[in-house]
Structure formats: C-alpha cells, structure tokens
Write a protein that holds these residues in place. Structure first.
Motif, PDB file in Angstrom:
ATOM      1  N   PRO A 154      75.411 154.012  28.248  1.00 47.63           N
ATOM      2  CA  PRO A 154      75.138 154.360  29.638  1.00 47.63           C
ATOM      3  C   PRO A 154      75.897 155.621  30.043  1.00 47.63           C
ATOM      4  O   PRO A 154      77.035 155.820  29.659  1.00 47.63           O
ATOM      5  CB  PRO A 154      75.627 153.142  30.433  1.00 47.63           C
ATOM      6  N   ARG A 155      75.248 156.479  30.823  1.00 44.06           N
ATOM      7  CA  ARG A 155      75.895 157.692  31.284  1.00 44.06           C
ATOM      8  C   ARG A 155      76.925 157.318  32.347  1.00 44.06           C
ATOM      9  O   ARG A 155      76.799 156.302  33.004  1.00 44.06           O
ATOM     10  CB  ARG A 155      74.855 158.649  31.865  1.00 44.06           C
ATOM     11  N   ILE A 203      78.199 157.920  35.843  1.00 44.28           N
ATOM     12  CA  ILE A 203      77.799 158.581  37.068  1.00 44.28           C
ATOM     13  C   ILE A 203      78.940 158.507  38.071  1.00 44.28           C
ATOM     14  O   ILE A 203      79.762 157.598  38.031  1.00 44.28           O
ATOM     15  CB  ILE A 203      76.496 158.000  37.666  1.00 44.28           C
ATOM     16  N   SER A 211      68.474 148.930  35.780  1.00 47.37           N
ATOM     17  CA  SER A 211      69.149 150.105  35.224  1.00 47.37           C
ATOM     18  C   SER A 211      70.101 150.701  36.254  1.00 47.37           C
ATOM     19  O   SER A 211      71.186 151.158  35.917  1.00 47.37           O
ATOM     20  CB  SER A 211      68.147 151.141  34.710  1.00 47.37           C
ATOM     21  N   LEU A 212      69.719 150.659  37.534  1.00 45.80           N
ATOM     22  CA  LEU A 212      70.627 151.156  38.579  1.00 45.80           C
ATOM     23  C   LEU A 212      71.877 150.283  38.623  1.00 45.80           C
ATOM     24  O   LEU A 212      72.998 150.774  38.694  1.00 45.80           O
ATOM     25  CB  LEU A 212      69.938 151.164  39.937  1.00 45.80           C
ATOM     26  N   GLU A 265      74.071 151.125  35.807  1.00 45.13           N
ATOM     27  CA  GLU A 265      74.767 152.394  36.013  1.00 45.13           C
ATOM     28  C   GLU A 265      75.915 152.232  37.002  1.00 45.13           C
ATOM     29  O   GLU A 265      76.976 152.831  36.837  1.00 45.13           O
ATOM     30  CB  GLU A 265      73.785 153.460  36.479  1.00 45.13           C
ATOM     31  N   HIS A 302      79.064 151.045  35.478  1.00 45.74           N
ATOM     32  CA  HIS A 302      79.829 152.026  34.706  1.00 45.74           C
ATOM     33  C   HIS A 302      80.191 153.256  35.533  1.00 45.74           C
ATOM     34  O   HIS A 302      80.745 154.215  35.021  1.00 45.74           O
ATOM     35  CB  HIS A 302      79.034 152.481  33.482  1.00 45.74           C
ATOM     36  N   ALA A 303      79.836 153.221  36.813  1.00 48.28           N
ATOM     37  CA  ALA A 303      80.061 154.413  37.637  1.00 48.28           C
ATOM     38  C   ALA A 303      81.546 154.663  37.825  1.00 48.28           C
ATOM     39  O   ALA A 303      82.350 153.737  37.845  1.00 48.28           O
ATOM     40  CB  ALA A 303      79.385 154.233  38.996  1.00 48.28           C
ATOM     41  N   THR A 357      66.515 156.381  41.548  1.00 45.77           N
ATOM     42  CA  THR A 357      67.470 155.752  40.634  1.00 45.77           C
ATOM     43  C   THR A 357      67.887 156.739  39.550  1.00 45.77           C
ATOM     44  O   THR A 357      69.055 156.839  39.188  1.00 45.77           O
ATOM     45  CB  THR A 357      66.844 154.505  39.973  1.00 45.77           C
ATOM     46  N   HIS A 387      73.636 162.309  38.873  1.00 46.34           N
ATOM     47  CA  HIS A 387      73.486 163.422  37.938  1.00 46.34           C
ATOM     48  C   HIS A 387      74.073 164.695  38.517  1.00 46.34           C
ATOM     49  O   HIS A 387      74.158 164.870  39.731  1.00 46.34           O
ATOM     50  CB  HIS A 387      72.011 163.630  37.582  1.00 46.34           C
TER      51      HIS A 387
END
Length: 133
Positions: free
Chosen positions: A2-3, A5, A31-32, A35, A38-39, A94, A99
C-alpha cells in the motif's frame, strides 16, 4: 504494497465514520479504508503543499490521451459533478486522496483503467490556511 498517503487529523476524523457508515463491501471503499490504515496522519500545518487533501483542487492528466482535467476532492455531501467536485467515496476521489504532484495512479472505469498523473495542486486548504474547511 500500500502507498503511504498523507492525511490531516481533521480529514481522518471525518473520513473514518463515513467509510464505516457504508455497510456494503464496495471494493473502492475497502481500498480507501486500507489506505487510511497506512496513512501518515499529520497536523494540517505539516502536510506538504503538493498533496491532494480533502477540498483540494488538482489538475490531472490522462497519460494515454494527454487530456487534462481539474477536480476538487469533496466530502459526499458537497460533491457536485457539474462543478467538478468529486466525492472522496467515488472511485476517482478515492484514487486522488493523498497523492502528490508527479504521482501516477490508476482510476478504474467500466472500460478498464485510466492512468492519471497529478500535474499540479491548484488549491490546498492547508497551504492556504483555510483550516476550517
């Protein structure tokens, strides 16, 4: 993988109940949620100015066609297609969240997926000092 954010504390507070309130298992909301897990949660003053936060307005480019589009990332109650205000729970919203300028991401559409690049953040409430939004 996961990226990471960036998300402000205030946005996190408002997004969490929104996602938990949607009971059906929409993939994009999952998916949101993933994210958000992991934000990197930051104070509004600490978010880099080139990150798409809630209520940010960003210029995106379709990497296939070169077409550019400008969207504002909105909470569902403030979303408006006519005004290019995209809900964060819509797939494109989302995908945009968190980004940075130069990032590429995919937006799933019925015909497949579109590759977009963040060209510019035209307005970001935190950078502008609009912390009440």
């Amino acid at each position: 993988n996961p990226r990471i954010i960036y998300i402000t504390e205030a946005d996190m507070k408002r997004l969490r109940p929104l996602i938990e309130g949607v009971k059906n298992s929409r993939d994009d909301l999952r998916s949101l949620q993933a994210e958000l897990e992991h934000a990197r949660v930051v104070a509004p003053a600490d978010v880099p100015p080139d990150v798409i936060t809630m209520n940010s307005k960003a210029r995106l480019r379709d990497l296939e066609t070169g077409e550019e589009m400008i969207f504002t990332l909105a909470f569902p109650g403030n979303a408006s297609i006519e005004h290019d205000r995209i809900s964060v729970v819509a797939p494109i919203g989302t995908a945009m969240l968190g980004h940075r300028v130069g990032d590429e991401f995919e937006w799933e559409v019925p015909a497949g997926s579109v590759r977009l690049q963040v060209e510019e953040v035209l307005y970001q409430p935190e950078a502008a000092g609009d912390f009440h939004l």
